[in-house]
Write an enzyme that holds these catalytic residues in place. Structure first.
Site, PDB file in Angstrom:
ATOM      1  N   ASP A  22       0.828  -1.211   0.000  1.00 51.88           N
ATOM      2  CA  ASP A  22       0.000   0.000   0.000  1.00 51.88           C
ATOM      3  C   ASP A  22       0.864   1.264   0.000  1.00 51.88           C
ATOM      4  O   ASP A  22       1.982   1.265   0.502  1.00 51.88           O
ATOM      5  CB  ASP A  22      -0.928  -0.022   1.225  1.00 51.88           C
ATOM      6  CG  ASP A  22      -2.112   0.921   1.052  1.00 51.88           C
ATOM      7  OD1 ASP A  22      -2.471   1.240  -0.111  1.00 51.88           O
ATOM      8  OD2 ASP A  22      -2.669   1.348   2.076  1.00 51.88           O
ATOM      9  N   HIS A  39       2.185   3.503  -9.128  1.00 51.44           N
ATOM     10  CA  HIS A  39       2.006   2.080  -9.441  1.00 51.44           C
ATOM     11  C   HIS A  39       3.181   1.571 -10.281  1.00 51.44           C
ATOM     12  O   HIS A  39       3.648   0.455 -10.089  1.00 51.44           O
ATOM     13  CB  HIS A  39       0.687   1.848 -10.178  1.00 51.44           C
ATOM     14  CG  HIS A  39      -0.530   2.223  -9.362  1.00 51.44           C
ATOM     15  ND1 HIS A  39      -0.667   1.867  -8.041  1.00 51.44           N
ATOM     16  CD2 HIS A  39      -1.653   2.936  -9.673  1.00 51.44           C
ATOM     17  CE1 HIS A  39      -1.828   2.331  -7.578  1.00 51.44           C
ATOM     18  NE2 HIS A  39      -2.440   2.985  -8.546  1.00 51.44           N
ATOM     19  N   LEU A 133      11.149 -20.113  -4.901  1.00 46.55           N
ATOM     20  CA  LEU A 133      10.050 -19.327  -4.338  1.00 46.55           C
ATOM     21  C   LEU A 133       8.750 -19.494  -5.142  1.00 46.55           C
ATOM     22  O   LEU A 133       8.771 -19.483  -6.367  1.00 46.55           O
ATOM     23  CB  LEU A 133      10.454 -17.844  -4.371  1.00 46.55           C
ATOM     24  CG  LEU A 133       9.390 -16.828  -3.947  1.00 46.55           C
ATOM     25  CD1 LEU A 133       9.198 -16.854  -2.427  1.00 46.55           C
ATOM     26  CD2 LEU A 133       9.777 -15.413  -4.392  1.00 46.55           C
TER      27      LEU A 133
HETATM   28  C1  IPE Z   1      -5.266  -2.712  -0.038  1.00 46.71           C
HETATM   29  O1  IPE Z   1      -5.013  -1.387  -0.296  1.00 46.71           O
HETATM   30  C2  IPE Z   1      -5.348  -3.459  -1.335  1.00 46.71           C
HETATM   31  C3  IPE Z   1      -4.085  -3.627  -2.020  1.00 46.71           C
HETATM   32  C4  IPE Z   1      -2.917  -3.319  -1.540  1.00 46.71           C
HETATM   33  C5  IPE Z   1      -4.179  -4.224  -3.318  1.00 46.71           C
HETATM   34  P1  IPE Z   1      -6.201  -0.329  -0.389  1.00 46.71           P
HETATM   35  O2  IPE Z   1      -5.557   0.995  -0.569  1.00 46.71           O
HETATM   36  O3  IPE Z   1      -7.165  -0.728  -1.428  1.00 46.71           O
HETATM   37  O4  IPE Z   1      -6.883  -0.494   1.029  1.00 46.71           O
HETATM   38  P2  IPE Z   1      -7.681   0.556   1.919  1.00 46.71           P
HETATM   39  O5  IPE Z   1      -8.694   1.198   1.031  1.00 46.71           O
HETATM   40  O6  IPE Z   1      -6.674   1.537   2.408  1.00 46.71           O
HETATM   41  O7  IPE Z   1      -8.263  -0.242   3.032  1.00 46.71           O
HETATM   42  C1  IPE Z   2      -1.640   0.256  -3.327  1.00 44.24           C
HETATM   43  O1  IPE Z   2      -1.438   1.631  -3.375  1.00 44.24           O
HETATM   44  C2  IPE Z   2      -1.850  -0.341  -4.685  1.00 44.24           C
HETATM   45  C3  IPE Z   2      -3.225  -0.739  -4.955  1.00 44.24           C
HETATM   46  C4  IPE Z   2      -4.208  -0.734  -4.108  1.00 44.24           C
HETATM   47  C5  IPE Z   2      -3.529  -1.184  -6.300  1.00 44.24           C
HETATM   48  P1  IPE Z   2      -2.640   2.641  -3.353  1.00 44.24           P
HETATM   49  O2  IPE Z   2      -3.026   2.950  -4.758  1.00 44.24           O
HETATM   50  O3  IPE Z   2      -3.750   2.161  -2.502  1.00 44.24           O
HETATM   51  O4  IPE Z   2      -1.945   3.893  -2.700  1.00 44.24           O
HETATM   52  P2  IPE Z   2      -2.522   4.847  -1.556  1.00 44.24           P
HETATM   53  O5  IPE Z   2      -2.937   3.976  -0.411  1.00 44.24           O
HETATM   54  O6  IPE Z   2      -3.670   5.578  -2.162  1.00 44.24           O
HETATM   55  O7  IPE Z   2      -1.380   5.721  -1.204  1.00 44.24           O
HETATM   56 MG    MG Z   3      -4.121   2.336  -0.525  1.00 45.39          MG
END
Ligand code: IPE
Ligand code: IPE
Ligand code: MG
Length: 247
Positions: A22, A39, A133
């Site tokens: 995240d 990303h 792995l």
């Molecule tokens: C969790 O991240 C999902 C992934 C890392 C793929 P999110 O950004 O979607 O989760 P929330 O919304 O903070 O709970």
């Molecule tokens: C995690 O990063 C990747 C996915 C959920 C696909 P985020 O896109 O949720 O990044 P933040 O949490 O908004 O910073």
């Molecule tokens: Mg996120």
């Protein structure tokens, strides 16, 4: 090789590490960039962390790459992410093979664009002989979807006489989940600082050690991964017993 590797006890490695990757969006925002730039950078972290997990001799690495709930993000971001998956899989497959990594994936693929799913399946086939792995990508995945689907199939198999209601055990349930055959995670890492599990492996993390770091996923590196392992190795896993019982 980062020096922190020397502080890891290779005899006490977690067999399975699961990561909620995240913070890509916040990483990009802090730099005045578009979320998708986060990303793109996040994919580089995936490569680095797969490498270190493989070098260390970890058995399973499950990465939460896209949740069921993430389908509700702006279409532009969803499209960019799906495109990125196709490109990354295409680019990384030769290295996965070279490093003896086997790719697998879990999730509701009926919702994935056909192209992305096809590439994933091809990578899975091409890496099937990997004995190092196991890299498991959680894509279009959510734990409640997975558990609901398992319940449905258990009900069908029970109605058809393939299962007996009295014999349903926690092992039966594990075997109906998408992670059947994969041991439960020993260590769950979440980057980006939020202290929640966001619908990830709810059943499987029953006894996982949880490690949360404020570092955003694009900044998470091999040293940070080693730090999580070292912290994991300092924990006493009691599984409900007393400390004395473990001795
Ligand atoms: C969790 O991240 C999902 C992934 C890392 C793929 P999110 O950004 O979607 O989760 P929330 O919304 O903070 O709970
Ligand atoms: C995690 O990063 C990747 C996915 C959920 C696909 P985020 O896109 O949720 O990044 P933040 O949490 O908004 O910073
Ligand atoms: Mg996120």
């Amino acid at each position: 090789m980062p020096s922190l590797i020397d502080n890891i006890n290779l005899a006490k490695l977690p067999l399975h590490v699961a990561i909620i990757m995240d913070g890509n969006g916040r990483w990009a925002k802090a730099r005045g960039l578009d979320r998708s730039a986060g990303h793109v950078e996040g994919v580089n972290t995936v490569r680095k962390i797969t490498e270190i997990a493989s070098e260390l001799g970890i058995g399973y690495l499950t990465l939460y790459a896209f949740s069921t709930e993430n389908w509700n993000r702006p279409q532009e971001e969803v499209d960019a992410l799906m495109h990125l998956i196709v490109i990354a899989i295409e680019r990384e497959t030769p290295d996965l093979i070279k490093n003896n990594v086997r790719l697998t994936m879990i999730g509701d693929f009926s919702r994935m664009p056909e192209e992305a799913y096809r590439r994933l399946c091809r990578c899975k086939e091409e890496t099937a002989r990997g004995t190092g792995l196991t890299l498991c990508l959680a894509l279009s995945y959510s734990s409640r979807w997975e558990i609901t689907d398992a319940c449905r199939r258990i009900a069908i198999d029970t109605a058809n006489g393939l299962l007996q209601a009295d014999n349903i055990s926690d092992e039966t349930i594990s075997n109906y989940l998408t992670t059947a055959g994969i041991p439960d995670p020993d260590l769950l890492i979440r980057t980006g600082g939020d202290k929640r599990v966001s619908n990830f492996l709810l059943w499987q993390i029953a006894y996982a050690e949880i490690f949360v770091t404020d570092t955003f996923w694009p900044d998470f590196d091999k040293d940070a991964f080693c730090r999580a392992i070292i912290e994991y190795q300092s924990r006493e896993r009691r599984f409900g017993l007393t400390s004395e019982q473990l001795k």
